[in-house]
Write an enzyme that holds these catalytic residues in place. Structure first.
Site, PDB file in Angstrom:
ATOM      1  N   ARG A  56       7.330 -11.220   5.039  1.00  0.00           N
ATOM      2  CA  ARG A  56       6.998 -10.939   6.433  1.00  0.00           C
ATOM      3  C   ARG A  56       7.634 -12.001   7.314  1.00  0.00           C
ATOM      4  NH1 ARG A  56       0.457  -9.725   5.938  1.00  0.00           N
ATOM      5  NH2 ARG A  56       0.628  -8.026   4.396  1.00  0.00           N
ATOM      6  N   HIS A  72      -5.631  -1.445  -4.662  1.00  0.00           N
ATOM      7  CA  HIS A  72      -6.023  -0.266  -3.894  1.00  0.00           C
ATOM      8  C   HIS A  72      -6.854   0.636  -4.787  1.00  0.00           C
ATOM      9  CE1 HIS A  72      -2.539  -1.799  -1.657  1.00  0.00           C
ATOM     10  NE2 HIS A  72      -3.248  -1.416  -0.613  1.00  0.00           N
ATOM     11  N   ASP A  92      -2.999  -8.005  -4.788  1.00  0.00           N
ATOM     12  CA  ASP A  92      -3.285  -6.796  -4.026  1.00  0.00           C
ATOM     13  C   ASP A  92      -3.913  -5.730  -4.923  1.00  0.00           C
ATOM     14  OD1 ASP A  92      -3.373  -5.363  -1.738  1.00  0.00           O
ATOM     15  OD2 ASP A  92      -1.216  -5.155  -1.477  1.00  0.00           O
ATOM     16  N   GLN A 120       0.711 -11.263  -3.115  1.00  0.00           N
ATOM     17  CA  GLN A 120      -0.702 -10.931  -2.936  1.00  0.00           C
ATOM     18  C   GLN A 120      -1.334 -10.525  -4.256  1.00  0.00           C
ATOM     19  OE1 GLN A 120      -0.084  -7.805   0.047  1.00  0.00           O
ATOM     20  NE2 GLN A 120      -1.386  -8.959   1.434  1.00  0.00           N
ATOM     21  N   CYS A 128       0.789  -1.234   0.000  1.00  0.00           N
ATOM     22  CA  CYS A 128       0.000   0.000   0.000  1.00  0.00           C
ATOM     23  C   CYS A 128       0.823   1.288   0.000  1.00  0.00           C
ATOM     24  CB  CYS A 128      -1.017  -0.011   1.139  1.00  0.00           C
ATOM     25  SG  CYS A 128      -0.494  -0.811   2.653  1.00  0.00           S
ATOM     26  N   HIS A 138      -8.263  -0.623   0.553  1.00  0.00           N
ATOM     27  CA  HIS A 138      -7.359  -1.765   0.391  1.00  0.00           C
ATOM     28  C   HIS A 138      -8.243  -2.976   0.082  1.00  0.00           C
ATOM     29  CE1 HIS A 138      -4.070   0.324   2.776  1.00  0.00           C
ATOM     30  NE2 HIS A 138      -5.145   0.968   3.190  1.00  0.00           N
ATOM     31  N   LYS A 169     -13.876  -2.485   7.988  1.00  0.00           N
ATOM     32  CA  LYS A 169     -13.468  -3.374   6.901  1.00  0.00           C
ATOM     33  C   LYS A 169     -14.474  -4.501   6.719  1.00  0.00           C
ATOM     34  CE  LYS A 169     -10.512  -6.436   9.691  1.00  0.00           C
ATOM     35  NZ  LYS A 169      -9.178  -7.061   9.816  1.00  0.00           N
TER      36      LYS A 169
END
Length: 649
Positions: A374, A396, A394, A392, A345, A522, A476
């Site tokens: 991570r 946004h 991912d 991911q 992000c 997100h 969320k």
């Protein structure tokens, strides 16, 4: 003694003397309820039948049949105590520690010199059933701390003494007896040992566990058990575990030659050609879906200076999970400190910030197959489901506040179609609302929470509210799918975030000509590819949908005279996009079929002299016992259609 008023679920109230116990209340209603009662709910708190009620309250009497969560909590907690009693009756020198309730059951940690064996577990189970069948009363008392310490010292239970010393304050302690056997416990518990269903529990395994999780302390033995309300539920759970073992992605990963992991790269995956084919096929599918969904794809750096992580807030809140990279820059007086990105992000905001953005550019849907790292504790790693290096799907979405509902609905529809294509039609949505510690006004939280709820309703999906489970900056949605054997997997998410655009100074020019902060949504659909592929493997027990299968067809020769025709069939299938290979080894066809079936190849085409002469194939599908003779043109056309990804049909 003064009277108190107790209000029942139907709204009726009765007067009782202060100090009345739920057991007495249940018996006052009916003799049968007094016998069936297992606990009470007093002012929304789970309450032991022996605990006195000293003030006006609401009350509900719980029984095994009409309660679920309460009954299971008690059954499992009592099983932990009964197991500890059984162990000490069998081996009096064993010292006990703690035994909490966990999902589906309990565990209890013991200090014993000799390791427990499978035969020991059988003996413990037998002793537990004897204790249950005695139907001995469960009683409780409040003791002063000094009295409890002396009791445990006299009984040579040093772990209990240490537990008492760790309890803050000087408050009295609650002591429980199950028959003659005693334990320190907050409760509540059942009324007598016979209320535990003797045919609905099972001891599962033994593992090592350091006392209080400290590797410098004693290594204890932890016995795990599961328990349910009846033997049918236990049987169903054990069947699910058997299915889970058969479907274990680590076992299937070896059999299908998909991946491996090794100690030189803990928590990271060595993908083999078969596994990587699943990965890239799934990624290609997601790339096409995102392009149709209006996303622009970006790619951002793996290694980023700590300054960005400090600005985003991750350095303070997430540093212990980040891999730090120190570099000696040329002519630098000190090392440059960077980090492998744990999420994408902050980098996406950097892309957004390049160039002036207008309200006409919103919503801007940005996606990346972002490789992240991570640090996960070694004990938490689990195959490809829990790793340190992952990618991911991912995304946004940068939007204005009044676009949250529309964009959220669009994402729910997007996710729904993908889950359906991948065989997951059973999934739920949870809306996590404002926590106690948060930023932003109540009005902004009201707006964001309502926007997410309205989007769920508009998309035709019900949702469960998780009070106070949102992030400090926004609410969320969590999307949880249920697999073929009833396990739940939280995969997709959508998070409302006004905070990161503020921290990283993201702006756009509104219709009024002024600068405004975008809202950042997100969102992830699959989560990480690694974990989702693990879920897919276990969902389908390795028998992946044909379009996703890494090895779709094996053309197996029965006799060497069929070799040339086998190669011709392979080329015909490859020409229409089917992943096909030939098996021309000098092995019996039954051996070949068995080997490729273990490898979960969906279709095996067997070819002998007759098939060569007639230009046919003998088709055997994975899991089917009978084969079917088809013409070459027919099978090529059929498999070409099956190999087409669902979004291209």
């Amino acid at each position: 003694m003064a009277d108190i008023s107790l209000t029942f679920p139907d709204g009726n109230a009765r007067s009782y003397s202060a100090g009345v116990t739920p057991a007495e209340v249940a018996s006052s209603i009916s003799t049968s309820l007094g016998k069936k009662a297992i606990s009470a709910t007093v002012n929304d708190t789970h309450w032991d039948l022996q605990w006195p009620i000293d003030a006006d309250a609401t009350i509900a009497i719980n029984t095994i049949k009409d309660s679920d969560a309460e009954a299971l909590e008690l059954i499992r907690h009592d099983c932990a105590h009964i197991m500890a009693r059984a162990v000490q009756e069998l081996w009096p020198d064993v010292k006990v520690t703690i035994g909490p309730v966990i999902e589906n059951g309990w565990y209890y940690d013991f200090d014993r010199e000799e390791p427990f064996t499978p035969e020991d577990l059988g003996a413990i189970e037998k002793k537990m059933k004897e204790i249950i069948n005695k139907r001995e009363p469960v009683t409780t008392e409040i003791w002063e701390r000094d009295r409890a310490v002396k009791f445990y010292e006299a009984n040579n239970e040093p772990y209990k003494v240490e537990l008492i010393e760790a309890i803050p304050g000087d408050e009295p302690l609650r002591m429980y007896w199950h028959g003659h056997w005693q334990d320190l416990c907050r409760g509540p518990h059942l009324a007598h040992t016979g209320q535990v269903p003797a045919d609905a529990f099972k001891l599962m395994s033994v593992a090592g566990a350091y006392w209080r999780g400290d590797s410098d302390r004693a290594m204890l033995q932890r016995i795990y058990g599961v328990a349910f309300k009846n033997k049918e539920d236990l049987k169903a759970h054990l069947h699910m575990l058997e299915e889970a073992e058969k479907r274990d992605h680590r076992k299937l990963g070896r059999e299908m030659n998909l991946f491996h992991m090794q100690e030189e790269a803990p928590g990271q995956i060595f993908w083999h050609p078969n596994g990587w084919k699943i990965y890239t096929t799934l990624q290609d599918y997601m790339r096409r879906k995102q392009e149709v969904g209006g996303y622009v794809e970006v790619n951002t750096p793996q290694v980023v200076d700590r300054k960005l992580w400090e600005a985003s807030g991750h350095w303070d809140k997430y540093q212990e999970n980040m891999f730090i990279v120190e570099v000696d820059e040329d002519h630098a007086r000190e090392k440059a400190v960077n980090a492998l990105k744990p999420m994408n992000c902050p980098c996406h905001v950097q892309v957004f910030n390049q160039g002036l953005k207008s309200y006409r550019d919103l919503p801007l849907r940005m996606a990346e197959f972002g490789s992240c790292a991570r640090y996960e504790p070694s004990g938490a790693l689990h195959g490809i489901m829990r790793v340190r290096g992952f990618t991911q799907d991912d995304g946004h979405i940068f939007c204005a506040e009044d676009q949250i509902t529309a964009e959220t609905k669009k994402f729910i529809d997007f996710l729904s179609a993908i889950y359906s294509d991948l065989g997951f039609d059973d999934w739920t949505i949870k809306l996590s609302t404002r926590p106690e510690k948060r930023i932003g006004t109540d009005e902004s939280w009201d707006y964001a929470e309502k926007a997410l709820g309205d989007a769920c309703n508009a998309a035709g999906h019900q949702f469960e509210i998780l009070e106070g489970e949102g992030a400090f900056y926004g609410p969320k949605l969590e999307f949880t799918l249920t697999d073929a054997i009833g396990r739940n997997w939280q995969c997709g998410t959508l998070q409302v975030d006004p905070n990161l655009p503020e921290r990283l100074d993201a702006t756009y020019i509104g219709a009024d000509g002024e600068k405004h902060r975008p809202i950042m949504l997100h969102r992830a659909t699959l989560g990480s590819f690694e974990r989702f592929i693990g879920i897919l493997i276990e969902e389908h027990a390795g028998k992946l949908p044909f379009w996703l299968a890494p090895r779709q067809v094996v053309v197996a020769a029965i006799v060497s005279d069929a070799d040339n025709y086998c190669l011709e069939v392979v080329e015909a299938l490859k020409a229409v996009g089917v992943r096909a290979e030939a098996d021309l080894r000098n092995e019996k066809i039954n051996y070949k079929v068995r080997e490729h079936s273990v490898g979960k190849v969906p279709v095996i085409l067997a070819i002998g002299k007759k098939e060569v002469e007639e230009r046919t194939v003998s088709t055997r599908r994975l899991g089917e016992k009978q084969s079917k003779v088809q013409s070459l043109d027919e099978i090529v056309s059929q498999l070409s259609q099956e190999a087409t990804p669902p979004d291209l049909v």
